[in-house]
Design a protein around this motif. Structure first.
Motif, PDB file in Angstrom:
ATOM      1  N   SER A  51     -75.275  86.406 -27.485  1.00 27.57           N
ATOM      2  CA  SER A  51     -75.141  85.005 -27.910  1.00 27.57           C
ATOM      3  C   SER A  51     -75.407  84.491 -26.414  1.00 27.57           C
ATOM      4  CB  SER A  51     -74.238  84.921 -29.318  1.00 27.57           C
ATOM      5  OG  SER A  51     -74.168  85.094 -30.254  1.00 27.57           O
ATOM      6  N   GLU A  52     -73.177  84.974 -26.404  1.00 24.17           N
ATOM      7  CA  GLU A  52     -73.888  84.324 -24.623  1.00 24.17           C
ATOM      8  C   GLU A  52     -74.842  83.971 -23.791  1.00 24.17           C
ATOM      9  OE1 GLU A  52     -68.885  84.417 -24.753  1.00 24.17           O
ATOM     10  OE2 GLU A  52     -69.840  85.177 -23.649  1.00 24.17           O
ATOM     11  N   MET A  53     -74.925  85.952 -23.623  1.00 25.74           N
ATOM     12  CA  MET A  53     -76.080  85.427 -22.719  1.00 25.74           C
ATOM     13  C   MET A  53     -77.182  85.333 -22.766  1.00 25.74           C
ATOM     14  SD  MET A  53     -74.647  89.833 -21.931  1.00 25.74           S
ATOM     15  CE  MET A  53     -76.556  90.066 -21.593  1.00 25.74           C
ATOM     16  N   LEU A  54     -77.945  84.705 -24.249  1.00 25.90           N
ATOM     17  CA  LEU A  54     -79.260  84.240 -24.746  1.00 25.90           C
ATOM     18  C   LEU A  54     -78.826  82.731 -23.501  1.00 25.90           C
ATOM     19  CD1 LEU A  54     -79.646  85.120 -27.991  1.00 25.90           C
ATOM     20  CD2 LEU A  54     -81.141  85.413 -26.269  1.00 25.90           C
ATOM     21  N   GLU A  55     -77.653  82.070 -23.701  1.00 30.75           N
ATOM     22  CA  GLU A  55     -77.058  80.721 -23.094  1.00 30.75           C
ATOM     23  C   GLU A  55     -77.605  81.057 -21.978  1.00 30.75           C
ATOM     24  OE1 GLU A  55     -74.013  79.010 -24.719  1.00 30.75           O
ATOM     25  OE2 GLU A  55     -74.534  79.450 -26.690  1.00 30.75           O
ATOM     26  N   GLN A  56     -76.731  81.691 -21.187  1.00 28.33           N
ATOM     27  CA  GLN A  56     -76.795  81.983 -19.829  1.00 28.33           C
ATOM     28  C   GLN A  56     -78.490  82.084 -19.039  1.00 28.33           C
ATOM     29  OE1 GLN A  56     -73.855  84.669 -19.777  1.00 28.33           O
ATOM     30  NE2 GLN A  56     -72.660  83.741 -20.276  1.00 28.33           N
ATOM     31  N   ILE A  57     -78.846  83.246 -20.344  1.00 32.52           N
ATOM     32  CA  ILE A  57     -80.523  83.505 -19.533  1.00 32.52           C
ATOM     33  C   ILE A  57     -80.952  82.284 -19.891  1.00 32.52           C
ATOM     34  CG2 ILE A  57     -81.845  84.219 -21.434  1.00 32.52           C
ATOM     35  CD1 ILE A  57     -81.913  85.551 -17.717  1.00 32.52           C
ATOM     36  N   GLU A  58     -80.702  80.773 -20.500  1.00 31.75           N
ATOM     37  CA  GLU A  58     -81.351  79.860 -20.739  1.00 31.75           C
ATOM     38  C   GLU A  58     -80.837  78.649 -19.506  1.00 31.75           C
ATOM     39  OE1 GLU A  58     -84.011  79.578 -22.286  1.00 31.75           O
ATOM     40  OE2 GLU A  58     -84.261  77.422 -22.392  1.00 31.75           O
ATOM     41  N   ASP A  59     -79.497  79.092 -19.200  1.00 30.67           N
ATOM     42  CA  ASP A  59     -79.272  77.831 -18.513  1.00 30.67           C
ATOM     43  C   ASP A  59     -80.241  78.164 -16.738  1.00 30.67           C
ATOM     44  OD1 ASP A  59     -77.543  76.882 -20.223  1.00 30.67           O
ATOM     45  OD2 ASP A  59     -75.616  77.875 -19.592  1.00 30.67           O
ATOM     46  N   PHE A  60     -80.070  79.451 -16.715  1.00 36.13           N
ATOM     47  CA  PHE A  60     -80.278  80.004 -15.492  1.00 36.13           C
ATOM     48  C   PHE A  60     -82.296  79.697 -15.356  1.00 36.13           C
ATOM     49  CE2 PHE A  60     -83.662  83.664 -13.024  1.00 36.13           C
ATOM     50  CZ  PHE A  60     -82.866  83.100 -12.055  1.00 36.13           C
ATOM     51  N   LYS A  61     -82.647  79.588 -16.479  1.00 33.26           N
ATOM     52  CA  LYS A  61     -84.570  79.140 -16.626  1.00 33.26           C
ATOM     53  C   LYS A  61     -84.229  77.362 -16.601  1.00 33.26           C
ATOM     54  CE  LYS A  61     -87.848  79.268 -19.680  1.00 33.26           C
ATOM     55  NZ  LYS A  61     -87.903  79.673 -21.178  1.00 33.26           N
ATOM     56  N   GLN A  62     -83.426  76.748 -16.892  1.00 32.44           N
ATOM     57  CA  GLN A  62     -83.370  75.447 -16.521  1.00 32.44           C
ATOM     58  C   GLN A  62     -83.298  75.006 -15.336  1.00 32.44           C
ATOM     59  OE1 GLN A  62     -84.706  73.491 -18.836  1.00 32.44           O
ATOM     60  NE2 GLN A  62     -84.347  74.680 -20.991  1.00 32.44           N
ATOM     61  N   ALA A  63     -82.210  76.057 -14.422  1.00 29.23           N
ATOM     62  CA  ALA A  63     -81.880  75.633 -12.944  1.00 29.23           C
ATOM     63  C   ALA A  63     -82.552  76.245 -12.255  1.00 29.23           C
ATOM     64  CB  ALA A  63     -80.624  76.795 -13.226  1.00 29.23           C
ATOM     65  N   LEU A  64     -83.586  77.422 -12.516  1.00 28.53           N
ATOM     66  CA  LEU A  64     -84.873  77.490 -11.450  1.00 28.53           C
ATOM     67  C   LEU A  64     -85.987  76.927 -11.721  1.00 28.53           C
ATOM     68  CD1 LEU A  64     -86.109  81.179 -11.974  1.00 28.53           C
ATOM     69  CD2 LEU A  64     -84.932  79.875 -10.737  1.00 28.53           C
ATOM     70  N   SER A  65     -86.056  75.609 -12.920  1.00 27.07           N
ATOM     71  CA  SER A  65     -87.145  75.014 -12.726  1.00 27.07           C
ATOM     72  C   SER A  65     -87.044  73.508 -11.960  1.00 27.07           C
ATOM     73  CB  SER A  65     -87.441  74.621 -14.935  1.00 27.07           C
ATOM     74  OG  SER A  65     -86.394  74.677 -15.511  1.00 27.07           O
ATOM     75  N   LYS A  66     -85.565  73.265 -12.447  1.00 25.20           N
ATOM     76  CA  LYS A  66     -85.215  72.131 -12.050  1.00 25.20           C
ATOM     77  C   LYS A  66     -85.291  71.491 -10.305  1.00 25.20           C
ATOM     78  CE  LYS A  66     -80.836  70.773 -13.721  1.00 25.20           C
ATOM     79  NZ  LYS A  66     -79.578  70.419 -13.131  1.00 25.20           N
ATOM     80  N   GLU A  67     -84.837  73.448  -9.976  1.00 27.36           N
ATOM     81  CA  GLU A  67     -84.282  73.008  -8.315  1.00 27.36           C
ATOM     82  C   GLU A  67     -86.051  73.060  -7.878  1.00 27.36           C
ATOM     83  OE1 GLU A  67     -82.944  72.055  -6.057  1.00 27.36           O
ATOM     84  OE2 GLU A  67     -81.738  71.775  -7.480  1.00 27.36           O
ATOM     85  N   SER A  68     -87.024  74.445  -8.467  1.00 25.25           N
ATOM     86  CA  SER A  68     -87.769  74.609  -7.342  1.00 25.25           C
ATOM     87  C   SER A  68     -89.295  75.065  -8.941  1.00 25.25           C
ATOM     88  CB  SER A  68     -87.943  75.917  -6.819  1.00 25.25           C
ATOM     89  OG  SER A  68     -86.710  77.137  -7.837  1.00 25.25           O
ATOM     90  N   PRO A  69     -90.117  74.286  -9.357  1.00 24.68           N
ATOM     91  CA  PRO A  69     -90.802  74.099 -10.470  1.00 24.68           C
ATOM     92  C   PRO A  69     -91.861  74.992 -10.205  1.00 24.68           C
ATOM     93  CG  PRO A  69     -91.065  72.003  -9.777  1.00 24.68           C
ATOM     94  CD  PRO A  69     -90.301  72.843  -8.338  1.00 24.68           C
ATOM     95  N   GLY A  70     -91.796  76.077 -11.363  1.00 24.08           N
ATOM     96  CA  GLY A  70     -93.232  76.976 -10.730  1.00 24.08           C
ATOM     97  C   GLY A  70     -92.609  78.475 -11.269  1.00 24.08           C
ATOM     98  N   PHE A  71     -90.876  78.205 -10.997  1.00 29.25           N
ATOM     99  CA  PHE A  71     -90.254  79.481 -10.889  1.00 29.25           C
ATOM    100  C   PHE A  71     -90.230  80.609  -9.134  1.00 29.25           C
ATOM    101  CE2 PHE A  71     -88.913  78.533 -14.929  1.00 29.25           C
ATOM    102  CZ  PHE A  71     -89.716  79.257 -15.886  1.00 29.25           C
ATOM    103  N   PRO A  72     -89.708  79.935  -8.531  1.00 33.31           N
ATOM    104  CA  PRO A  72     -90.105  81.320  -7.614  1.00 33.31           C
ATOM    105  C   PRO A  72     -89.489  82.228  -7.350  1.00 33.31           C
ATOM    106  CG  PRO A  72     -87.670  80.102  -7.513  1.00 33.31           C
ATOM    107  CD  PRO A  72     -88.386  80.132  -8.861  1.00 33.31           C
ATOM    108  N   HIS A  73     -90.553  83.355  -6.828  1.00 34.81           N
ATOM    109  CA  HIS A  73     -90.244  84.818  -7.138  1.00 34.81           C
ATOM    110  C   HIS A  73     -89.769  84.756  -6.691  1.00 34.81           C
ATOM    111  CE1 HIS A  73     -92.648  87.931  -8.156  1.00 34.81           C
ATOM    112  NE2 HIS A  73     -92.788  88.776  -7.116  1.00 34.81           N
ATOM    113  N   CYS A  74     -88.808  86.572  -7.014  1.00 34.66           N
ATOM    114  CA  CYS A  74     -87.636  87.338  -5.824  1.00 34.66           C
ATOM    115  C   CYS A  74     -88.325  88.691  -6.163  1.00 34.66           C
ATOM    116  CB  CYS A  74     -86.477  87.124  -6.908  1.00 34.66           C
ATOM    117  SG  CYS A  74     -86.320  88.529  -8.386  1.00 34.66           S
ATOM    118  N   LYS A  75     -88.645  89.696  -5.053  1.00 31.29           N
ATOM    119  CA  LYS A  75     -88.573  90.641  -5.133  1.00 31.29           C
ATOM    120  C   LYS A  75     -87.342  91.611  -5.777  1.00 31.29           C
ATOM    121  CE  LYS A  75     -91.101  94.128  -3.926  1.00 31.29           C
ATOM    122  NZ  LYS A  75     -92.365  95.230  -3.985  1.00 31.29           N
ATOM    123  N   LEU A  76     -87.235  92.512  -5.709  1.00 33.82           N
ATOM    124  CA  LEU A  76     -86.596  94.053  -6.565  1.00 33.82           C
ATOM    125  C   LEU A  76     -86.474  95.030  -5.212  1.00 33.82           C
ATOM    126  CD1 LEU A  76     -84.402  92.377  -9.067  1.00 33.82           C
ATOM    127  CD2 LEU A  76     -84.479  91.735  -7.081  1.00 33.82           C
TER     128      LEU A  76
END
Ligand code: SAM
Length: 394
Positions: free
Chosen positions: A197-222
């Protein structure tokens, strides 16, 4: 010269003793991880939006997460397949349907899983990566984890499956790694449900933070690679990308850290994290620590470190910064050798305006709070300090 305001901000973030929290940073307690506020401060001070930020020893991916939400193009690499797995889950947002699928699995499948599943048809139980999980304290949990892994086989979506595996990994680490108290099956079940339950909220927070700072989701390469070969990866070798900033924490001279094992029932080591994450188990601890701890003079350490620094240097643009956080078993002997390697690899140390620094070598040092690997170093106190090294490509 790095100015006093920058030095002050760096010092505050490097010495931050708050518990690690926020975004997806607590999806797993990666050994010797650095604080997100250190990574984000360095990224903010030494790069700009759109720049390429690399962590060639990414571990649990702190730099990658922070670089992405700051709108930088993030590249993370590590030779530990577990690090790549964890960072992938931490940086992969789930859409609404995927989040629902995770929640439904928890409600409909996990809560009804029968512990009494026949052992004969439970291949997960016989995996060699379950080594040392057969003693009384862990064997019930081993079976519950095996039954849970088995139930994931019906899930088609790999993002959903990996997310749940990561929650199981986090819960398994909590229940087994270095734990003195016995964890009951009910406690494990409740903790896993809570973690999901906590991780579901946190991954959503991450998604919101991404779209705020960089619309279009910046790519990351691993990348799963030895840092000594980073320049051979196609992203650099054929695309010719150049890195604007490296933020990292390499293996520490003379300090061996268990990146790849949990300790159960006292100090017995288990490769169970690879079993749960579904990753290839790597090699012995010298593989992750630049060499054998028994070797006098740390020759292998400094040889490997030089090779990797040269490869990292080759993917950086001229003038780019590399900011590292490091601890030393014997700072007086090993810091000068490390600095000599940096010089030989083509880096110049940045001078810091020292009005904001208390340490007399004009570098930023910090005390390391509650480090498990440090507690294991009986009687040795020097490993309790870490230093920030700031260099530029010459
Ligand atoms: C101190 S940890 C990094 C922790 C990270 N800063 C974090 O916040 O989670 C060092 C990492 O270096 C990795 N490593 C060790 N030798 C390596 C090599 N030759 N190439 C790439 N990665 C290596 C280890 O697997 C480990 O994950």
């Amino acid at each position: 010269m790095v100015g006093s305001q920058v030095v002050e901000k760096l010092t505050t973030s490097a010495t931050d003793k708050n518990r690690i929290s926020g975004l997806t940073h607590n999806f797993y307690r990666y050994p010797a991880r650095f604080s997100p506020s250190f990574a984000s401060t360095v990224i903010e001070l030494f790069s700009k939006p759109g720049d390429i930020v690399l962590d060639p020893y990414m571990g649990g991916g702190t730099t990658v997460v922070e670089a992405m939400i700051a709108g930088r193009r993030a590249i993370g690499s590590d030779l530990n397949s577990l690090a790549v797995f964890i960072t992938k889950v931490k940086t992969t947002p789930l859409n609404k349907n995927e989040r629902q699928e995770v929640a439904l699995w928890l409600e409909n499948n996990f809560k009804n899983l029968s512990y009494l599943h026949s052992r004969d048809r439970l291949e997960y139980l016989f995996d060699k990566r379950t080594k040392n999980l057969n003693l009384l304290r862990s064997r019930f949990l081993k079976k519950l984890i095996a039954v849970t892994l088995n139930s994931l086989e019906t899930i088609q979506n790999s993002k959903v499956k990996d997310f749940i595996r990561c929650a199981l990994l986090k819960t398994g680490q909590w229940a087994l790694d270095g734990r003195k108290k016995h964890t009951s099956l009910d406690e494990f079940r409740a903790k896993l449900a809570n973690n999901i339950s906590e991780m579901l909220e946190q991954i959503e927070d991450f998604k919101q933070a991404l779209s705020k700072e960089s619309p279009g989701f910046p790519h990351c390469k691993l990348i799963e690679s030895d840092a000594a070969l980073i320049d051979k990866d196609s992203i650099f070798a054929s695309k010719g990308l150049e890195v604007d900033l490296v933020v990292t924490s390499p293996p520490y001279p003379g300090l061996h850290i268990l990146y790849h094992r949990w300790q159960v029932d006292g100090r017995r080591e288990t490769p169970a994290p690879y079993w749960i994450a579904g990753c290839q188990d790597g090699k012995g601890d010298s593989y992750y620590n630049f060499g054998n701890r028994q070797q006098p003079g740390l020759h292998k350490y400094f040889e490997s470190s030089l090779r990797t620094l040269k490869a990292i240097r080759r993917v950086m643009r001229n003038g780019a910064f590399i900011v590292q956080m490091l601890a030393f078993k014997d700072p007086e002997a090993h810091l000068p050798r490390y600095l000599a390697n940096m010089k030989e690899a083509g880096f110049t140390e940045a001078q810091l305006c020292d009005s904001a620094i208390t340490h007399d070598d004009s570098r930023i040092w910090r005390d390391v709070p509650n480090r498990k690997w440090h507690a294991a170093l009986k009687g040795n106190t020097s490993g309790s300090r870490e230093v920030v090294l700031i260099h530029r490509v010459r």
